[in-house]
Every structure is written in structure tokens, then in C-alpha cells.
Design an enzyme around this catalytic site. Sequence first.
Site, PDB file in Angstrom:
ATOM      1  CG  ASP A  31      -1.656   1.267   1.425  1.00 53.62           C
ATOM      2  OD1 ASP A  31      -2.346   1.670   0.475  1.00 53.62           O
ATOM      3  OD2 ASP A  31      -1.551   1.882   2.502  1.00 53.62           O
TER       4      ASP A  31
ATOM      5  CG  ASP B 219      -1.112   2.112   6.951  1.00 56.13           C
ATOM      6  OD1 ASP B 219      -1.615   1.998   5.816  1.00 56.13           O
ATOM      7  OD2 ASP B 219      -0.876   3.206   7.486  1.00 56.13           O
TER       8      ASP B 219
ATOM      9  CG  ASP C  35      -4.121  -1.432   3.354  1.00 53.97           C
ATOM     10  OD1 ASP C  35      -4.458  -1.255   2.170  1.00 53.97           O
ATOM     11  OD2 ASP C  35      -3.415  -0.632   3.992  1.00 53.97           O
TER      12      ASP C  35
END
Length: 638
Positions: free
Chosen positions: A339, A534, A538
Site C-alpha cells: 500500500d 496499514d 487493507d
Amino acid sequence: MHEHEHHHEGEIHLWQLALSAFLLLAGIIFNALHIGWFQPNWVQLAWYAAAFLPVGINVIQEAVEEAAHGDIFSEFMLMSIAAIGAFCIGEYPEAVAVMLLYCIGEMLQEQAADKARDNIKSLIALRPDMARVQVTDNQGNTNWVEKSPEEVKTGDFIEIKAGERVPLDGILCSGDATFNTAALTGESIPRMITKGQEVLAGMIPDDSIVHLQVSRPASESAISRVLKMVEDAVERKAPTELFIHRFAKVYTPIVIGLAALVVILPWIWSLFNPSFTFHFSQWLHSALVLLVISCPCALVISVPLTYFGGIGAASRRGILFKGGNGLDAINTIDTVVFDKTGTLTTGQFAVTHIEGLDQDALHKVVTIESTSNHPIAKAIISETYRRGESAYPPAKNPSIQHSTSIQGYGISAEIDKENWLIGTLRLMEREKIDYPKQLCEIPETIVACAKNGKYLGYILLSDTPKDEAQVAITRLKEMGLHTEILSGDKHALVEKVARQLQVDEAHGDLLPQGKVEHIQRLKGQGRKVAFVGDGINDAPVLALSDVGLAMGALGADMAIETADVVIQTDQPTKVAEAIDISKRTRRIVKQNISLAIGIKVLVMILGILGIANLWEAVFADTGVALLAVLNSLRILSR
């Protein structure tokens, strides 16, 4: 492990191991000293049975439960048969030792997982436990009452203060407002939502009180849908079994089959050779000796201990593995997907460029921004102080006649009798101020500035890469791993970060479902995927990927709970370090397995031939276990 395996591990306590070990040691000493009252066989049987029960009853229960689930040849079954066999041939101390060593190994593995789980801290609330709902009493008076989100009905009006998390999906009834959507979408830029548009549960209003009309019940809110997505992904994700469990499924039936042949083959031979006398009790004794010899003590204690050592070594470096499965699985990955926001980047705005503003103009802009609590305003002020400049020299402090915050657009202010507009390009368009149209092509956040109706310049802000991000990507590529970025940010911005960090591929403008579909495509191509993220958004991909790694310092609870590995710091270099620890752990595990199986097979052959007796086998097995344990401890020295 299967769910019912955790039952066994949860039941065994330290006091049970201590009691069993004490009784075993005492019995061996009593027998060695030829204590009179201890010599009758029934006394020894009762004594060692008491030593066996604290550790043995749970394993036997597990063997029965595994068999009921169709897994007849589990390691629990081998332990149970070996221990019962030892009792049958009068080798009581060995029966207890077999089970005690096994339970010690199991407890070491469970302690490793517990230590990782205990270090995971709750950082932000996933789902708010209350909502402020507008209610009307019998007199027609309206009040705001706190209720559980599950009690709120579609159509009710709720209030959310600045900084609070939205508990339910709803339509914005109050004026335009900006929302922090990072936890839900991963978008680093505050999102402006206008009156009449939908606000999703999990968003946070930045700087104003907002009112929503609930559009969906709590069970169908954005957060609930994400949680459901996680549950579905977990169901599709098969747990990685440790080698010892896979090994037992082959090893156990082979050993049991050999033990049966030790009895059956001599009996068949005696049928065709009358001169050969078959003594059933003698061959049954040999078969049970084989079963006891075959007990893989070195494996059951050294393999979990190696994983425990690897988990411990990683924990000291801020990397929390939630058990041996994650440590094992990360060794096999060939693709690492990140990410962007909060993982490879800081997740905070920073000024990267200022265009067209001289010192005087910049000072006035900063002075105007100091009237706002918006994250962009704070970033601009921080940049000024970073440069060693105050908002304005105290002796020449500009006079602000008025300052008005225009929700979702920017600020209108009068300072030193000058009319200033500071905000988005949409603000410039609304006020009919001409500006260079090429600014629309810039992916970063632009704060445009105009004075007295004329465009002056702009301040460029972006979410900057972390200091270690470049090193992290370089180390992963040196390991031969493919790297990608998935993000909810603008695709052009994600591509820019990827080029800067030399990441192989970049994909932007992705919602949580889009990330899930991309991971599914990668896995469909046969790739072993590790995902690093995080945010709440996600969590589904962390669950779906072969190995999920969550950034724990600033990460959301759902991401942390779903991941296989939690990186306590915000250092992306820890990903490569986790893979390195996994490879070293796996190497030691293979060494121990080779050592244990090799010597065990040799001793079993000698036992079948009658060359090795039971205690020689026990000594050899204990020696192998000791060597394996010492080898396992090497990982703790790194």
C-alpha cells in the site's frame, strides 16, 4: 493448526508440565535407589500413570478428535500409541517422557504465538460503539441521544463532531465538509463532500460538526462490508501447515504399518516353517519397542523451538510473527505488494514546492493559514518554521481584517487591506480567477493563491516517501522479488512514487474491492504474494494474500488483527528483514529435520534387527534432540 488443535494448546499449563516432570524424575530416582515400597509393579504403574495424566490426557483427547475429523494418522495419534505401547511393555518412564517432551514442544510454539499476539496493541476503534441520534419527545422538542449503531434506523439523523469517526453510512445534510478518509480508502488527501452526497462509516470530519441522514443499517455499513470481505478472504486462505504436521501424516501410518508387520510377518513365517516357534508376546514386545523408538522427540521439540527462536529474534527487531505458519510462508513469496499511504510514504502532508510567492506574500499566506486547523494549513505553517521563519516579523505583524473558511474550497481573507483567496483550483474557478491550466495536470495537492482578484502562485504539497522506502525496495529487488504498489490515491501520483522508489509496477484509484481483485489476479498467475499495508481498507487483501504484513505503529486494528506479521515500527526495510529471518529459520528447521529423521531411521533399523534395545534408542533420541535444540538456539544469537 486446526481450530480444535488450539483447544489442546490452550489446555496445557506450566503447572501440568512441572507436575509431570517432578513425578517422572522422582520415580526414576526411587527406582535407581531401589526404594522398597516403590518396587511392586502396581505401585510403579500407578505412580507413572499419575505422572502421565497431566500431559497425556490432552494429547490422547486430541488424537480422538483428529480421528473424528478424518485425520487418523496425526502426530497426536503417534504420540498416544507410542506412550500406550510403552506402558504395555512396562517402560513406564519412557511413556511419560514421550508425552512430556511433546507437550513442552507444543507449549513453546504456543508461547511464541501468544507473545506475538500480546504485543499487538489496539490503536484506533474499528467500529464506533455509539452514535448521536436526533430524537423528538412528545412535546415536539428535539434532542441528541447516544445509541448503539445497531439501534439506529435508516432515515434517522445523526451528528458527528470534528475528529470523531462516522458510525453509519449516511447522506450529508449539513453544509459541505472535508473528511479524512485515509483509514477507509487509503486516500492521503482530505476529501471534500458536498451536501446531498454520501458519507461512509469510518470517515472522520476534519474541522466541523456534520449531520447525516442514515442511509443503511449498521450491518450494511462501509466498515461492516469490509469486515465481511475479510471473513470471506480468510475462508479462501488455506493455513500454511508446519512441516512436522505434514510429515506426521506420512510418517505415522508407515511406523504403525511397520510395527504391525513386525508381528504379522513372523506369524506368517511360522505357518510355513513349523520349525520356527512364534511367540506372540515376544513379537508384540518388539513391535511396541519399534513404536516407542519411532517417537520423533527430536522433531517435536526442536522444530517448534526453532520457530520460537525465529519469532523471538524477529520480535526483538520490531517484527511480530503470529506463529510459525507466517514465518514459514514468507520464505516462499516471490512478489511483495505495498500500500502507498502510511506504508511507503509518511501519510502526512509536506510542502514540496512553492511557485510565484515572494517572502512577503508567503508570510501573509502563512498568517492567514494560521487561522485554520486544516491538515493542509498545518503543513504549510510547519514548512515555514522548518525554514527558520516565523509567520511574520513581530514588528510588522499584518492585520487580518476578516478570515472566512469556505468548506471544501479554502479560505477567503482580508489582510493589510488586500483581498486574498487561498485554496483549491475549484476555488479559483468559483471566483472566476484565471490560472495556468497546466496546473490541472499536476497530481499532487495544489494550494492556489490569489490577491485582489489576480492569481499569484501556488504551494505544492504531497505525501512524501519514508526515508527508508528506497532502501527497502532495493533490498527486496536484490532478493529477486517483484514489487508493486496498490493505492486509492490518484494513479498519476502513485506512478510518480513508484518511479521515485524504482518499484516495478504501480496501480492507483483503487477501492478495497479493486485491491482484492488485483491480488486474486496475481495469485491466479501462480505468484506467492506478500501484501504490506496499514489501513482498514487493507484488511481484506492482508487476509487474502499468502502473507499479510501490517505496519503496526500507525496501522488500523483490523489490519493488525488480519495480518500474519505485524511490523511494530513504520520502517518498510523490516519487510526484507522479516524475509531474511524466515530464510534463516527455515534453513535451521531443515537441518534439524534431516538430522532427526536420519538418525531415527538408523536406530529403527537397528531396533528391528534386535541390535538396539529400548534404552539405547532413548539415549540416541535424547542426544539427537539435544543437538537439534542447540542448533535451534543459533538463531537467537543473531
